[in-house]
Scaffold this motif. Structure first.
Motif, mmCIF file in Angstrom:
data_model
loop_
_atom_site.group_PDB
_atom_site.id
_atom_site.type_symbol
_atom_site.label_atom_id
_atom_site.label_comp_id
_atom_site.label_asym_id
_atom_site.label_seq_id
_atom_site.Cartn_x
_atom_site.Cartn_y
_atom_site.Cartn_z
ATOM 1 N N MET A 1 0.849 -1.197 0.000
ATOM 2 C CA MET A 1 0.000 0.000 0.000
ATOM 3 C C MET A 1 0.889 1.255 0.000
ATOM 4 N N ALA A 2 0.532 2.215 -0.868
ATOM 5 C CA ALA A 2 1.333 3.436 -0.956
ATOM 6 C C ALA A 2 1.188 4.270 0.309
ATOM 7 N N LYS A 3 2.292 4.858 0.721
ATOM 8 C CA LYS A 3 2.282 5.724 1.903
ATOM 9 C C LYS A 3 1.977 7.157 1.470
ATOM 10 N N ILE A 4 1.212 7.851 2.311
ATOM 11 C CA ILE A 4 0.873 9.247 2.048
ATOM 12 C C ILE A 4 1.695 10.131 2.974
ATOM 13 N N THR A 5 2.229 11.216 2.430
ATOM 14 C CA THR A 5 2.966 12.182 3.257
ATOM 15 C C THR A 5 2.128 13.449 3.401
ATOM 16 N N LYS A 6 1.885 13.842 4.674
ATOM 17 C CA LYS A 6 1.139 15.065 4.958
ATOM 18 C C LYS A 6 2.071 16.126 5.518
ATOM 19 N N ASN A 7 1.910 17.348 5.033
ATOM 20 C CA ASN A 7 2.685 18.472 5.568
ATOM 21 C C ASN A 7 1.911 19.109 6.717
ATOM 22 N N ILE A 8 2.573 19.269 7.848
ATOM 23 C CA ILE A 8 1.952 19.908 9.011
ATOM 24 C C ILE A 8 2.903 20.973 9.559
ATOM 25 N N ASP A 9 2.327 21.970 10.217
ATOM 26 C CA ASP A 9 3.136 23.081 10.745
ATOM 27 C C ASP A 9 3.690 22.795 12.135
ATOM 28 N N GLU A 10 2.981 21.988 12.921
ATOM 29 C CA GLU A 10 3.371 21.813 14.320
ATOM 30 C C GLU A 10 2.825 20.489 14.819
ATOM 31 N N VAL A 11 3.574 19.815 15.661
ATOM 32 C CA VAL A 11 3.109 18.539 16.216
ATOM 33 C C VAL A 11 3.705 18.351 17.612
ATOM 34 N N THR A 12 2.945 17.672 18.452
ATOM 35 C CA THR A 12 3.412 17.369 19.814
ATOM 36 C C THR A 12 3.383 15.858 20.018
ATOM 37 N N ILE A 13 4.521 15.314 20.450
ATOM 38 C CA ILE A 13 4.646 13.879 20.705
ATOM 39 C C ILE A 13 5.026 13.671 22.168
ATOM 40 N N ARG A 14 4.423 12.666 22.783
ATOM 41 C CA ARG A 14 4.845 12.289 24.133
ATOM 42 C C ARG A 14 5.276 10.814 24.117
ATOM 43 N N PHE A 15 6.491 10.570 24.627
ATOM 44 C CA PHE A 15 6.977 9.210 24.852
ATOM 45 C C PHE A 15 6.748 8.887 26.321
ATOM 46 N N ALA A 16 6.060 7.779 26.623
ATOM 47 C CA ALA A 16 5.768 7.451 28.017
ATOM 48 C C ALA A 16 5.939 5.961 28.255
ATOM 49 N N GLY A 17 6.491 5.638 29.411
ATOM 50 C CA GLY A 17 6.696 4.243 29.752
ATOM 51 C C GLY A 17 7.115 4.107 31.190
ATOM 52 N N ASP A 18 7.599 2.939 31.538
ATOM 53 C CA ASP A 18 8.094 2.728 32.879
ATOM 54 C C ASP A 18 9.414 3.488 33.052
ATOM 55 N N SER A 19 9.777 3.745 34.306
ATOM 56 C CA SER A 19 11.012 4.495 34.554
ATOM 57 C C SER A 19 12.236 3.822 33.944
ATOM 58 N N GLY A 20 12.180 2.504 33.772
ATOM 59 C CA GLY A 20 13.324 1.798 33.201
ATOM 60 C C GLY A 20 13.243 1.611 31.701
ATOM 61 N N ASP A 21 12.267 2.237 31.048
ATOM 62 C CA ASP A 21 12.087 2.042 29.603
ATOM 63 C C ASP A 21 12.888 3.022 28.749
ATOM 64 N N GLY A 22 13.621 3.916 29.381
ATOM 65 C CA GLY A 22 14.474 4.820 28.614
ATOM 66 C C GLY A 22 13.727 5.913 27.871
ATOM 67 N N MET A 23 12.653 6.397 28.461
ATOM 68 C CA MET A 23 11.860 7.417 27.770
ATOM 69 C C MET A 23 12.573 8.767 27.706
ATOM 70 N N GLN A 24 13.351 9.095 28.749
ATOM 71 C CA GLN A 24 14.074 10.367 28.709
ATOM 72 C C GLN A 24 15.148 10.328 27.614
ATOM 73 N N LEU A 25 15.816 9.199 27.497
ATOM 74 C CA LEU A 25 16.826 9.055 26.437
ATOM 75 C C LEU A 25 16.150 9.124 25.061
ATOM 76 N N THR A 26 15.013 8.437 24.924
ATOM 77 C CA THR A 26 14.299 8.444 23.649
ATOM 78 C C THR A 26 13.896 9.863 23.264
ATOM 79 N N GLY A 27 13.310 10.574 24.220
ATOM 80 C CA GLY A 27 12.904 11.957 23.950
ATOM 81 C C GLY A 27 14.087 12.850 23.648
ATOM 82 N N GLY A 28 15.181 12.637 24.375
ATOM 83 C CA GLY A 28 16.367 13.453 24.132
ATOM 84 C C GLY A 28 16.934 13.238 22.735
ATOM 85 N N GLN A 29 16.951 11.981 22.280
ATOM 86 C CA GLN A 29 17.449 11.705 20.936
ATOM 87 C C GLN A 29 16.507 12.255 19.867
ATOM 88 N N PHE A 30 15.202 12.163 20.119
ATOM 89 C CA PHE A 30 14.251 12.730 19.160
ATOM 90 C C PHE A 30 14.434 14.250 19.089
#
Length: 611
Positions: A1-30
């Protein structure tokens, strides 16, 4: 199936998990990858104080939110557009912060009976209709991670630790972020551990490939770079910016920098950051307690260095007596207070603005100290540099207030050219002729600064009252009154050296919203929204809390109503009422969280409606 690309001006993402899931590292790298693209951004880490809260529990959830876009970004976002959850508890805690119609990417492998029970779910929300208002992507992240690493003979524990990179790779694909900055970071971080480098690299790429190849993801998003002023940028947190502000000030003052510090959340990163630069002459001292931290910094200033200390609310209380000593000695000193939830130990990892009155008034005797407040992660650099300018020019301690929200948050920083920053070089006394330790500059009232050991300039300092000019110990009543009023006048004179306050909006109208510190972004966005709706509302932000700028009273009297949002029970409003006798209205929420723009918009509507 073909993928569609949408242009957006602004987006908010939250990474959430257990304290040992590395969410701060994930967010920092993003965040790093997003800064690499050239988007404007703001972030908000949110994590428990416990080093390891019970796994899978609601109390153990850790998250990292990032708001980025092609336009100017001032806050981490009120609601997230995409919620990445590694277990049921993360979904339970942050679902209410996801906009209706938003996306959920869930690690389906962790939605097992035990974790559902810990999160107080009676049934699996990924398998019933409770999430019908959202776009749910149920992904077996743990199993896909194991498949990617099955031939490396790594322990199950190590394999499980890499699953956050799968989620990161998948979001990189969804929002078209480059993997190169993270691949480079992996090589540097785990240098010498080839199996770990290989594992993290494989899983990151596996997550990206999963988005590219699986049919459940049909849309990816493109966010164009923001139109930022030209120059060289980096992503920086508030604590890092504070550390760099201290280093820049010391460089422009031609002084050695000394930080005396006792580790305390959320201020410890300032010590950690500065300790990296001992090869550049930065001296850091991890003291045995808060008192030793500040008094060692006072000693460094006495010796002719730029002395600084950092702490958070409980630590500021412990430094109180030494701050009075610094006032009496009339030596330059930078005191950084990264505010957190209180009182006592309170909420160490959460934000608050409740140290304001402690900073302005919290000392014995008449001991005025200038108090400045930073409004964003990058403004921590500017505010700290400005504090050093005032401290050196007026020979006084200066308190810089930040808070956990902006100290841990990050945004793009236009790296300034050090040569273009103001020269802060102090004038040390070197000649005996005309020298007296408490002889003052007639304009600033700053006393002379002589480095100990300079021949002929030996002098006495200490906490006992000093005789005017000579600095000898004095119990004379009239001299004490003279010194008290002189020290107060010196601090008041700083109003002649700081720029007037500027309004956003009209100079008069129905409502003025006054902010200080980290409420700036939410208030600015809220006022902008309401002005676009045609309401008569303006915004005044205060960086200088003590002394206040000269034109504050003139501004306040031109508005029918004044609203002061604060993450405390009304501290700035007490100062404004006391000084200007204005009938200001407080808006106070003390939850360990920053205001959202919507909350302030609703309060503005309420104030305008009642007239």
């Amino acid at each position: 199936m073909a993928k569609i690309t949408k242009n957006i001006d602004e987006v908010t993402i939250r990474f959430a998990g257990d304290s040992g899931d590395g969410m701060q590292l994930t967010g920092g790298q993003f965040t790093t990858a997003t800064a690499f693209v050239g988007n404007d951004l703001a972030t908000m880490p949110d994590y428990p104080a416990e080093i390891r809260a019970p796994a899978g529990s609601l109390a153990g959830v850790s998250s990292f939110q990032i708001n980025f876009g092609a336009t100017e970004i001032r806050t981490p976002g009120d609601q997230s557009d995409c919620l990445v959850v590694m277990n049921p508890a993360a979904l339970k805690v942050y679902l209410k912060k996801l906009r209706e119609g938003g996306s959920i990417i869930a690690n389906a492998d962790n939605f097992n009976e035990k974790n559902l029970r810990l999160a107080a779910y009676e049934s699996n929300p990924l398998q019933n209709d409770s999430l019908g208002r959202y776009q749910v992507y149920s992904v077996e992240i743990s199993k896909l991670t194991q498949n990617a690493l099955k031939d490396l003979n790594l322990s199950p524990k190590i394999v499980d630790r890499t699953k956050n990179f799968f989620a990161l790779g998948l979001t990189y694909w969804m929002y078209n972020r480059p993997m190169e900055p993270t691949l480079k970071w992996i090589k540097e971080k785990f240098a010498g551990k080839e199996d770990i480098i290989e594992a993290n690299t494989r899983v990151l790429k596996a997550g990206h490939a999963y988005g590219e190849t699986t049919e459940i993801f049909t849309v990816r998003f493109e966010v164009a770079p923001a139109q930022l002023p030209p120059g060289r940028y980096r992503s920086i947190t508030g604590n890092e910016a504070t550390a760099w502000g201290l280093m820049a000030a010391a460089k422009r003052a031609n002084l050695e920098l000394f930080l005396g510090s006792y580790p305390i959340t959320p201020a410890s990163e300032i010590l950690q950051e500065l300790s990296k630069y001992k090869n550049y002459g930065v001296k850091t001292f991890q003291a045995e307690d808060e008192i030793a931290g500040i008094t060692s910094a006072i000693g460094a200033s006495y010796g002719g260095a730029l002395g600084a200390t950092n702490t958070s609310g409980p630590g500021l209380a412990l430094k109180t007596e030494a701050m009075g000593l610094a006032v009496m000695l009339e030596l330059p000193l930078i005191i950084i207070d990264v505010q957190r939830g209180g009182p006592s130990t309170g909420l160490p990892t959460k934000t608050e603005q409740a140290d304001l009155l402690q900073a302005v008034y919290g000392r014995n005797g008449e001991a005025p100290i200038p108090v400045f407040a930073a409004c964003s992660p990058t403004d921590c650099f500017d505010t700290t540099f400005e504090a050093a300018r005032i401290a050196l020019k007026y020979m006084t301690p200066v308190i810089v207030l930040t808070d956990g929200y902006i100290a841990n948050g990050a945004e793009p920083w236009l790296i300034p050219r050090i040569s273009e920053l103001p020269d802060l070089s102090p004038t040390f006394v070197t000649n005996l002729e005309g020298f007296a330790p408490y002889k003052r500059d007639p304009q600033t009232l700053a006393r002379m600064w002589a480095i100990p050991g300079t021949p002929g300039l030996e002098h006495r300092i200490g906490g006992l009252e000093k005789e005017n000019i000579t600095g000898n110990i004095s119990y004379d009543p009239d001299n004490h009154h003279l010194m008290i009023t002189t020290r107060a006048e010196k601090i008041n004179n700083i109003t002649n050296d700081i720029p007037p306050a500027k309004l956003v909006g009209d100079e008069s109208g129905d409502l003025l919203v006054v902010s200080w510190g980290s409420t700036y972004g939410a208030v600015h966005n809220a006022v902008e929204t309401k002005r676009n709706e045609g309401l008569s509302v303006s915004h005044l932000h205060l960086k200088y809390i003590n002394p206040l700028q000269k034109n504050i009273g003139e501004i306040l009297k031109n508005f029918k109503q004044i609203l002061v949002p604060e993450i405390n029970l009304g501290q700035l409003i007490k100062i404004l009422r006391d000084k200007y006798l204005v009938d200001a209205v407080g808006f106070n929420l003390v939850r360990g969280l920053p205001f959202s723009a919507v909350e302030i918009e609703n309060k503005i509507d309420e104030m305008i409606k009642r007239g």
